[in-house]
Scaffold this motif. Structure first.
Motif, PDB file in Angstrom:
ATOM      1  N   TRP A 125       1.081  -1.129   0.188  1.00 21.85           N
ATOM      2  CA  TRP A 125      -0.179  -0.039  -0.106  1.00 21.85           C
ATOM      3  C   TRP A 125       1.194   1.511  -0.344  1.00 21.85           C
ATOM      4  CZ3 TRP A 125      -1.018   4.408   3.117  1.00 21.85           C
ATOM      5  CH2 TRP A 125      -1.693   5.427   2.967  1.00 21.85           C
ATOM      6  N   LEU A 126       2.521   1.696   0.545  1.00 21.76           N
ATOM      7  CA  LEU A 126       3.364   2.507   0.824  1.00 21.76           C
ATOM      8  C   LEU A 126       3.671   2.845   0.003  1.00 21.76           C
ATOM      9  CD1 LEU A 126       4.811   2.664   4.208  1.00 21.76           C
ATOM     10  CD2 LEU A 126       2.907   3.621   3.724  1.00 21.76           C
ATOM     11  N   ARG A 127       4.006   1.481  -0.873  1.00 21.92           N
ATOM     12  CA  ARG A 127       4.879   1.807  -2.401  1.00 21.92           C
ATOM     13  C   ARG A 127       3.420   2.375  -3.249  1.00 21.92           C
ATOM     14  NH1 ARG A 127       6.485  -2.994  -2.240  1.00 21.92           N
ATOM     15  NH2 ARG A 127       5.146  -4.294  -2.777  1.00 21.92           N
ATOM     16  N   ARG A 128       2.384   2.027  -3.365  1.00 17.92           N
ATOM     17  CA  ARG A 128       1.611   2.973  -4.483  1.00 17.92           C
ATOM     18  C   ARG A 128       1.281   3.731  -3.693  1.00 17.92           C
ATOM     19  NH1 ARG A 128      -3.783   3.320  -3.835  1.00 17.92           N
ATOM     20  NH2 ARG A 128      -5.101   3.655  -6.121  1.00 17.92           N
ATOM     21  N   GLU A 146      16.467   0.858   1.862  1.00 20.13           N
ATOM     22  CA  GLU A 146      15.583  -0.212   2.235  1.00 20.13           C
ATOM     23  C   GLU A 146      14.682   0.008   0.793  1.00 20.13           C
ATOM     24  OE1 GLU A 146      13.278  -1.345   6.068  1.00 20.13           O
ATOM     25  OE2 GLU A 146      15.018  -0.730   6.428  1.00 20.13           O
ATOM     26  N   LEU A 147      14.027   1.408   0.790  1.00 24.00           N
ATOM     27  CA  LEU A 147      12.733   1.425   0.376  1.00 24.00           C
ATOM     28  C   LEU A 147      13.408   1.757  -1.175  1.00 24.00           C
ATOM     29  CD1 LEU A 147      11.873   5.119   2.054  1.00 24.00           C
ATOM     30  CD2 LEU A 147      10.528   2.585   2.517  1.00 24.00           C
ATOM     31  N   THR A 148      14.141   1.849  -1.516  1.00 23.92           N
ATOM     32  CA  THR A 148      13.904   1.214  -3.065  1.00 23.92           C
ATOM     33  C   THR A 148      14.454   0.067  -3.614  1.00 23.92           C
ATOM     34  OG1 THR A 148      16.002   3.422  -3.516  1.00 23.92           O
ATOM     35  CG2 THR A 148      16.490   1.195  -5.102  1.00 23.92           C
ATOM     36  N   ALA A 149      14.563  -1.177  -2.605  1.00 19.59           N
ATOM     37  CA  ALA A 149      14.969  -2.289  -2.141  1.00 19.59           C
ATOM     38  C   ALA A 149      13.504  -2.916  -2.267  1.00 19.59           C
ATOM     39  CB  ALA A 149      16.112  -3.126  -1.726  1.00 19.59           C
ATOM     40  N   ARG A 150      13.196  -2.221  -1.488  1.00 20.39           N
ATOM     41  CA  ARG A 150      11.014  -2.509  -1.788  1.00 20.39           C
ATOM     42  C   ARG A 150      10.642  -2.418  -2.831  1.00 20.39           C
ATOM     43  NH1 ARG A 150       9.427  -4.889   3.985  1.00 20.39           N
ATOM     44  NH2 ARG A 150      10.656  -4.341   4.753  1.00 20.39           N
ATOM     45  N   GLY A 151      11.016  -1.426  -3.502  1.00 26.70           N
ATOM     46  CA  GLY A 151      10.498  -1.111  -4.783  1.00 26.70           C
ATOM     47  C   GLY A 151       9.601  -0.016  -5.022  1.00 26.70           C
ATOM     48  N   PHE A 152      10.394   1.042  -3.709  1.00 22.48           N
ATOM     49  CA  PHE A 152      10.052   2.985  -3.989  1.00 22.48           C
ATOM     50  C   PHE A 152      11.263   2.963  -4.667  1.00 22.48           C
ATOM     51  CE2 PHE A 152       7.875   0.825  -0.189  1.00 22.48           C
ATOM     52  CZ  PHE A 152       7.059   1.586  -0.003  1.00 22.48           C
ATOM     53  N   ARG A 153      10.049   4.107  -5.920  1.00 20.20           N
ATOM     54  CA  ARG A 153      11.115   4.748  -6.536  1.00 20.20           C
ATOM     55  C   ARG A 153      10.573   6.215  -6.603  1.00 20.20           C
ATOM     56  NH1 ARG A 153       7.039   2.827  -9.405  1.00 20.20           N
ATOM     57  NH2 ARG A 153       5.571   4.672 -10.757  1.00 20.20           N
ATOM     58  N   ASN A 154      12.305   6.854  -6.609  1.00 21.88           N
ATOM     59  CA  ASN A 154      12.889   8.838  -6.990  1.00 21.88           C
ATOM     60  C   ASN A 154      12.672   9.093  -4.928  1.00 21.88           C
ATOM     61  OD1 ASN A 154      12.162   8.640  -9.606  1.00 21.88           O
ATOM     62  ND2 ASN A 154      10.071   8.743  -9.158  1.00 21.88           N
TER      63      ASN A 154
END
Length: 342
Positions: A125-128, A146-154
């Motif tokens: 949900w957070l990623r979206r 860590e966020l980048t590894a979890r698929g967060f962009r920019n």
């Protein structure tokens, strides 16, 4: 530049998010920007389940849209993922307005600690939520990674600072209990892992300064611990100074402003070697990070307090606010004017 900051966390809450936004807004104004805060103070609210100190705004969509249109900001920053943040995100996406967000707290881990919702569900949900923005600001390099590894962009770095004029070494007369004095300052909630500190067999005395939903039970279960309430920052500085060691048992904080505040007062830190302490304290010599928290507490007693202060002086709110400013994605003045026309 007109900057709108949307946040579900605001005064009278006492926490790192509120402190960060308050100091950042103050610095931005000093830079010459016009800053408007869109907060729960302007809305009807109800207490957050399991955490009544946090107020959730009720049906804010229309008024959030009106506020954005009337202010016509050049840049919009959504600081939290609550009702106000979601309403502002929805408006920006509908109007195709650029915005930035921030990752302040380990929301998935906090929810899991309370209701056992799998963290992967919350992170999805957070990623979206965050990937719809132009940048998501995180407080440390390790959290960015860590966020980048979890698929967060920019993902962009937005660090933190400390008021070294308020939090200073000085008289250490606030606590009248047996030394050495081990002190925790912060929210008294399950995600802070406070009992890892309270269960330790330590000499001297232990203090917990703050309030939160876990406080009544901790008072009952740990009668030998000294519990103080919530205090303004100037009084908190006296607690930091009087402590021989500042104990930070959290395993989930993304930064830990209280670490810098303690260090600015010359008080060494004892903590686990996890994100937050690793980024703030690291190998600076201003504290001891150990998976054995008792060992960290005892070793921290040997640290020179003047050195701890010098480490804290490396951090400033001005530098942190400049990072925030650089991460914004402002529109041009003509584009901003169009917002006022709906």
């Amino acid at each position: 530049m007109r900057i709108l900051i949307v946040t579900d966390a605001w005064h009278p809450q006492v926490n790192g998010v509120v402190r960060t936004l308050t100091e950042t807004a103050r610095e931005l104004v000093a830079f010459g920007h016009e800053v408007e805060m869109l907060t729960p103070q302007d809305f009807a609210t109800l207490p957050c389940p399991t955490y009544p100190d946090i107020r959730l705004s009720l049906f804010p969509g229309r008024r959030v849209a009106e506020r954005i249109e009337s202010f016509a900001p050049h840049a919009i920053h959504i600081a939290t993922e609550g009702p106000l943040g979601m309403a502002a995100r929805g408006y920006c996406m509908k109007k195709k307005l650029p915005f930035t967000t921030a990752y302040h707290t380990r929301f998935p881990e906090y929810v899991h600690a309370r209701v056992k919702l799998p963290v992967k569900v919350s992170y999805a949900w957070l990623r979206r939520f965050h990937n719809a923005g132009r940048a998501v600001m995180a407080p440390t390099r390790s959290i960015c990674d860590e966020l980048t590894a979890r698929g967060f962009r920019n993902v962009a770095l937005w660090s933190r600072g400390v008021d070294t004029g308020l939090f200073t070494p000085g008289e250490r007369d606030r606590l009248d209990t047996a030394p050495p004095r081990f002190v925790y300052i912060g929210r008294v909630a399950v995600e802070k892992n406070i009992e890892a500190f309270l269960k330790l067999d330590l000499p001297g005395s232990k203090w917990v300064v703050g309030d939160g939903p876990l406080l009544p039970r901790l008072k009952k279960d740990y009668p030998d611990v000294h519990f103080a309430g919530v205090f303004p920052q100037a009084e908190l500085a006296r607690f930091y100074r009087a402590a021989d060691v500042f104990v930070f048992p959290s395993l989930t904080d993304t930064f830990g402003l209280v670490l810098l505040e303690a260090m600015a007062c010359g008080t060494p830190v004892a903590a686990f070697p996890v994100a937050g302490p690793l980024d703030v304290v690291g190998d600076s010599g201003a504290g001891v990070l150990d998976r054995d928290l008792r060992a960290a507490c005892m070793k921290a007693l040997e640290i020179d307090r003047e050195h701890v202060r010098r480490v804290a002086e490396r951090h400033s709110w001005t530098a942190a606010a400049r990072q925030f400013e650089a991460n914004l994605h402002p529109r041009t003045l003509p584009e901003a004017a169009l917002v006022a026309q709906g």
